[in-house]
Design a protein around this motif. Structure first.
Motif, PDB file in Angstrom:
ATOM      1  N   GLY A  71     -21.460  32.997  49.620  1.00 39.52           N
ATOM      2  CA  GLY A  71     -21.102  31.622  49.310  1.00 39.52           C
ATOM      3  C   GLY A  71     -20.584  31.477  47.895  1.00 39.52           C
ATOM      4  N   THR A  72     -20.009  30.315  47.607  1.00 37.81           N
ATOM      5  CA  THR A  72     -19.411  30.077  46.296  1.00 37.81           C
ATOM      6  C   THR A  72     -20.441  29.882  45.179  1.00 37.81           C
ATOM      7  OG1 THR A  72     -19.287  27.706  46.789  1.00 37.81           O
ATOM      8  CG2 THR A  72     -17.352  29.034  47.329  1.00 37.81           C
ATOM      9  N   SER A  74     -23.676  31.587  45.445  1.00 36.94           N
ATOM     10  CA  SER A  74     -24.730  32.544  45.780  1.00 36.94           C
ATOM     11  C   SER A  74     -25.201  33.286  44.528  1.00 36.94           C
ATOM     12  CB  SER A  74     -24.207  33.552  46.809  1.00 36.94           C
ATOM     13  OG  SER A  74     -23.140  34.308  46.269  1.00 36.94           O
ATOM     14  N   SER A  75     -26.266  34.075  44.683  1.00 37.59           N
ATOM     15  CA  SER A  75     -26.777  34.837  43.538  1.00 37.59           C
ATOM     16  C   SER A  75     -25.754  35.871  43.066  1.00 37.59           C
ATOM     17  CB  SER A  75     -28.089  35.536  43.926  1.00 37.59           C
ATOM     18  OG  SER A  75     -27.892  36.426  45.014  1.00 37.59           O
ATOM     19  N   THR A  76     -25.001  36.439  44.000  1.00 35.13           N
ATOM     20  CA  THR A  76     -23.955  37.393  43.608  1.00 35.13           C
ATOM     21  C   THR A  76     -22.872  36.693  42.800  1.00 35.13           C
ATOM     22  OG1 THR A  76     -24.357  38.730  45.586  1.00 35.13           O
ATOM     23  CG2 THR A  76     -22.259  39.046  44.466  1.00 35.13           C
ATOM     24  N   MET A  77     -22.517  35.475  43.210  1.00 35.77           N
ATOM     25  CA  MET A  77     -21.508  34.720  42.460  1.00 35.77           C
ATOM     26  C   MET A  77     -22.007  34.402  41.055  1.00 35.77           C
ATOM     27  SD  MET A  77     -18.433  33.748  42.970  1.00 35.77           S
ATOM     28  CE  MET A  77     -18.372  33.735  44.759  1.00 35.77           C
ATOM     29  N   ARG A  78     -23.310  34.134  40.940  1.00 30.68           N
ATOM     30  CA  ARG A  78     -23.876  33.881  39.619  1.00 30.68           C
ATOM     31  C   ARG A  78     -23.692  35.108  38.722  1.00 30.68           C
ATOM     32  NH1 ARG A  78     -30.161  33.862  39.468  1.00 30.68           N
ATOM     33  NH2 ARG A  78     -29.633  36.057  39.747  1.00 30.68           N
ATOM     34  N   SER A  79     -23.919  36.302  39.278  1.00 33.73           N
ATOM     35  CA  SER A  79     -23.754  37.531  38.493  1.00 33.73           C
ATOM     36  C   SER A  79     -22.303  37.740  38.090  1.00 33.73           C
ATOM     37  CB  SER A  79     -24.258  38.732  39.307  1.00 33.73           C
ATOM     38  OG  SER A  79     -25.649  38.623  39.562  1.00 33.73           O
ATOM     39  N   LEU A  80     -21.370  37.466  38.991  1.00 37.12           N
ATOM     40  CA  LEU A  80     -19.946  37.594  38.664  1.00 37.12           C
ATOM     41  C   LEU A  80     -19.576  36.622  37.541  1.00 37.12           C
ATOM     42  CD1 LEU A  80     -18.395  37.847  42.241  1.00 37.12           C
ATOM     43  CD2 LEU A  80     -18.403  39.650  40.517  1.00 37.12           C
ATOM     44  N   ALA A  81     -20.082  35.391  37.647  1.00 38.87           N
ATOM     45  CA  ALA A  81     -19.777  34.386  36.634  1.00 38.87           C
ATOM     46  C   ALA A  81     -20.345  34.779  35.270  1.00 38.87           C
ATOM     47  CB  ALA A  81     -20.331  33.026  37.070  1.00 38.87           C
ATOM     48  N   MET A  82     -21.580  35.291  35.263  1.00 39.58           N
ATOM     49  CA  MET A  82     -22.205  35.706  34.010  1.00 39.58           C
ATOM     50  C   MET A  82     -21.482  36.902  33.402  1.00 39.58           C
ATOM     51  SD  MET A  82     -24.769  33.737  33.183  1.00 39.58           S
ATOM     52  CE  MET A  82     -25.987  34.670  32.259  1.00 39.58           C
ATOM     53  N   ALA A  83     -20.996  37.798  34.256  1.00 36.31           N
ATOM     54  CA  ALA A  83     -20.268  38.970  33.762  1.00 36.31           C
ATOM     55  C   ALA A  83     -18.991  38.553  33.048  1.00 36.31           C
ATOM     56  CB  ALA A  83     -19.942  39.911  34.920  1.00 36.31           C
ATOM     57  N   CYS A  84     -18.378  37.464  33.503  1.00 36.24           N
ATOM     58  CA  CYS A  84     -17.169  36.962  32.850  1.00 36.24           C
ATOM     59  C   CYS A  84     -17.511  36.154  31.599  1.00 36.24           C
ATOM     60  CB  CYS A  84     -16.365  36.093  33.824  1.00 36.24           C
ATOM     61  SG  CYS A  84     -15.641  36.983  35.221  1.00 36.24           S
ATOM     62  N   ALA A  85     -18.496  35.256  31.740  1.00 34.21           N
ATOM     63  CA  ALA A  85     -18.817  34.346  30.641  1.00 34.21           C
ATOM     64  C   ALA A  85     -19.551  35.030  29.491  1.00 34.21           C
ATOM     65  CB  ALA A  85     -19.653  33.176  31.176  1.00 34.21           C
ATOM     66  N   VAL A  86     -20.471  35.943  29.812  1.00 33.74           N
ATOM     67  CA  VAL A  86     -21.306  36.577  28.784  1.00 33.74           C
ATOM     68  C   VAL A  86     -20.768  37.948  28.375  1.00 33.74           C
ATOM     69  CG1 VAL A  86     -23.621  37.403  28.238  1.00 33.74           C
ATOM     70  CG2 VAL A  86     -23.337  35.323  29.605  1.00 33.74           C
ATOM     71  N   THR A 149     -14.988  33.885  46.001  1.00 36.20           N
ATOM     72  CA  THR A 149     -14.931  33.987  44.541  1.00 36.20           C
ATOM     73  C   THR A 149     -13.854  33.079  43.962  1.00 36.20           C
ATOM     74  OG1 THR A 149     -15.639  36.303  44.732  1.00 36.20           O
ATOM     75  CG2 THR A 149     -14.735  35.600  42.616  1.00 36.20           C
ATOM     76  N   ARG A 150     -12.694  33.077  44.599  1.00 33.84           N
ATOM     77  CA  ARG A 150     -11.587  32.247  44.109  1.00 33.84           C
ATOM     78  C   ARG A 150     -11.919  30.758  44.217  1.00 33.84           C
ATOM     79  NH1 ARG A 150      -9.025  33.456  40.473  1.00 33.84           N
ATOM     80  NH2 ARG A 150     -10.226  31.654  39.843  1.00 33.84           N
ATOM     81  N   GLN A 151     -12.700  30.370  45.238  1.00 32.93           N
ATOM     82  CA  GLN A 151     -13.044  28.966  45.449  1.00 32.93           C
ATOM     83  C   GLN A 151     -14.262  28.526  44.643  1.00 32.93           C
ATOM     84  OE1 GLN A 151     -13.606  28.671  49.676  1.00 32.93           O
ATOM     85  NE2 GLN A 151     -11.508  29.264  50.155  1.00 32.93           N
ATOM     86  N   SER A 152     -14.954  29.466  44.024  1.00 36.21           N
ATOM     87  CA  SER A 152     -16.190  29.133  43.323  1.00 36.21           C
ATOM     88  C   SER A 152     -15.920  28.337  42.048  1.00 36.21           C
ATOM     89  CB  SER A 152     -16.959  30.404  42.959  1.00 36.21           C
ATOM     90  OG  SER A 152     -18.103  30.082  42.186  1.00 36.21           O
ATOM     91  N   PRO A 153     -16.679  27.262  41.828  1.00 34.43           N
ATOM     92  CA  PRO A 153     -16.527  26.507  40.584  1.00 34.43           C
ATOM     93  C   PRO A 153     -17.058  27.259  39.370  1.00 34.43           C
ATOM     94  CG  PRO A 153     -18.393  25.657  41.847  1.00 34.43           C
ATOM     95  CD  PRO A 153     -17.700  26.668  42.719  1.00 34.43           C
ATOM     96  N   LEU A 154     -17.752  28.379  39.606  1.00 35.42           N
ATOM     97  CA  LEU A 154     -18.326  29.163  38.517  1.00 35.42           C
ATOM     98  C   LEU A 154     -17.338  30.164  37.927  1.00 35.42           C
ATOM     99  CD1 LEU A 154     -21.794  29.991  40.152  1.00 35.42           C
ATOM    100  CD2 LEU A 154     -21.229  28.077  38.647  1.00 35.42           C
ATOM    101  N   PRO A 160      -7.944  36.461  37.464  1.00 34.76           N
ATOM    102  CA  PRO A 160      -7.439  37.047  38.714  1.00 34.76           C
ATOM    103  C   PRO A 160      -8.581  37.683  39.510  1.00 34.76           C
ATOM    104  CG  PRO A 160      -6.130  37.750  36.822  1.00 34.76           C
ATOM    105  CD  PRO A 160      -7.363  37.110  36.282  1.00 34.76           C
ATOM    106  N   VAL A 161      -8.583  37.458  40.817  1.00 40.28           N
ATOM    107  CA  VAL A 161      -9.604  38.033  41.701  1.00 40.28           C
ATOM    108  C   VAL A 161      -8.894  38.906  42.736  1.00 40.28           C
ATOM    109  CG1 VAL A 161     -11.523  37.579  43.263  1.00 40.28           C
ATOM    110  CG2 VAL A 161     -11.039  35.986  41.386  1.00 40.28           C
ATOM    111  N   HIS A 162      -9.165  40.201  42.689  1.00 40.63           N
ATOM    112  CA  HIS A 162      -8.490  41.165  43.560  1.00 40.63           C
ATOM    113  C   HIS A 162      -9.433  41.667  44.659  1.00 40.63           C
ATOM    114  CE1 HIS A 162      -5.441  41.427  40.348  1.00 40.63           C
ATOM    115  NE2 HIS A 162      -6.460  41.556  39.508  1.00 40.63           N
ATOM    116  N   GLY A 163      -8.844  42.188  45.714  1.00 40.69           N
ATOM    117  CA  GLY A 163      -9.618  42.801  46.790  1.00 40.69           C
ATOM    118  C   GLY A 163      -9.089  44.189  47.102  1.00 40.69           C
TER     119      GLY A 163
END
Length: 340
Positions: A71-72, A74-86, A149-154, A160-163
């Motif tokens: 989900g946009t 989810s706990s994994t999305m939180r980790s992705l967001a923190m990896a970018c922000a922090v 990931t692309r739709q996440s507000p975080l 850029p989000v690649h697959g």
């Protein structure tokens, strides 16, 4: 050439045996480090980040079983967001791999493995498919993760989000979703919307000044006008109900339903067979977008492989409650005569 254009080019040349193939990370300092989400499969340990041509300090590695995003927020999305922000991640890569063991695990197998660990089915969530994010195709799982990931507000709109799908044997990368193209399309859409808004504002400013005192109203009879309005409202209401009935009928026809207890085998996009799975599980997979009516399937006990839609039950017409017609704006009060 941008970072992942260079990464994919160097990766393919290296897999082809070119000795001088490689990446010069210093040429892309503004696009590093990279945040990558992969599976926990230990076979990836010797491959990453080598197949990207990056050093470990330029590679932020996040992992979970099956590189699944549910989900946009989810706990994994939180980790992705923190990896970018922090941690300062500039680009995100969702990297799946071939021969994924999570993809090969059915709900029945997962339940049995938990039972072997002493965990009864009653202690597990009702919908294991949804809770654990099980999937039927590694490629579709990557696409789904990129979309979340692309739709996440975080996640910042400029990231850029690649697959990718990595060959577990050779390390060759398949670029499934190009994050640069997706980002460019989104920017173009926003720019187009802004231009339309500016054009609309210019058109409004060109209109003559509105003076209410100069307006002229037609003469009319109150009863005639109200009657016409009620008639028009009734016609519009009937038309709206008809449109809703048509849309619901089409939606009902598009939903595939199966016998809950019937077992099927599915032919995946990699030409491998999965299952058996129940009709109930198939409906969930379809809802998740992992398979569709064109996916080849085989009913357990039969030899023929057919499109999944051919096994679906005939759709039942939806029951549509019809709302009452709009009431007249005039109230008729019933006057009761007293008994004599």
């Amino acid at each position: 050439m941008r970072l992942f254009d260079a990464i994919v080019d160097a990766n393919h040349r290296a897999v082809a045996g070119e000795k001088g193939a490689g990446l010069h990370p210093d040429d892309f300092a503004d696009e590093l480090p990279v945040v990558a989400l992969t599976c926990v499969d230990p076979r990836l340990n010797p491959l990453l980040p080598a197949i990207l041509g990056l050093t470990e300090e330029k590679f932020i590695w996040l992992r979970n079983a099956g590189n699944i995003i549910t989900g946009t927020a989810s706990s994994t999305m939180r980790s992705l967001a923190m990896a970018c922000a922090v941690k300062g991640g500039k680009e995100i890569a969702i990297i799946g791999h071939t021969d994924c063991r999570v993809r090969q695990t059915s709900v029945a197998e997962l339940t049995e493995r938990f039972r072997a660990l002493g965990i009864a089915r009653s202690r597990l969530p009702d919908n294991l498919q949804e809770f654990f994010g099980l999937f039927a195709s590694e490629r579709q799982n990557v696409i789904r993760g990129v979309e979340f990931t692309r739709q996440s507000p975080l996640i910042g709109p400029k990231v850029p989000v690649h697959g990718f799908l990595a060959d577990i044997q050779t390390g060759k990368l398949e670029w499934i979703v190009n994050g640069y193209q997706t980002l460019s399309a989104a920017v173009s859409e926003i720019t187009g919307g802004i231009k339309q808004a500016v054009k609309g504002a210019e058109m409004l400013s060109a209109l003559p000044e509105f003076k209410i005192g100069e307006m002229k109203f037609p003469e009319f009879k109150i009863g005639d006008t109200v009657g016409a309005a009620v008639s028009a409202a009734g016609s519009a209401f009937d038309a709206a109900i008809g449109a809703v009935q048509t849309e619901l009928a089409a939606a009902s026809a598009a939903v595939l339903r199966f016998e809950k207890s019937t077992l099927f085998k599915i032919m995946g996009g990699d030409k491998k067979t999965y299952g058996p799975v129940s009709g109930n599980e198939l409906e969930q997979w379809i809802a998740d977008g992992r398979i569709d009516g064109t996916t080849l399937a085989q009913k357990v006990g039969f030899k023929d492989w057919k499109p999944l839609a051919t096994f679906a039950q005939a759709p039942q017409p939806p029951r549509i409650p019809i709302a009452p017609r709009p009431a007249s704006p005039f109230r008729v009060q019933e006057v009761k005569k007293p008994y004599k």
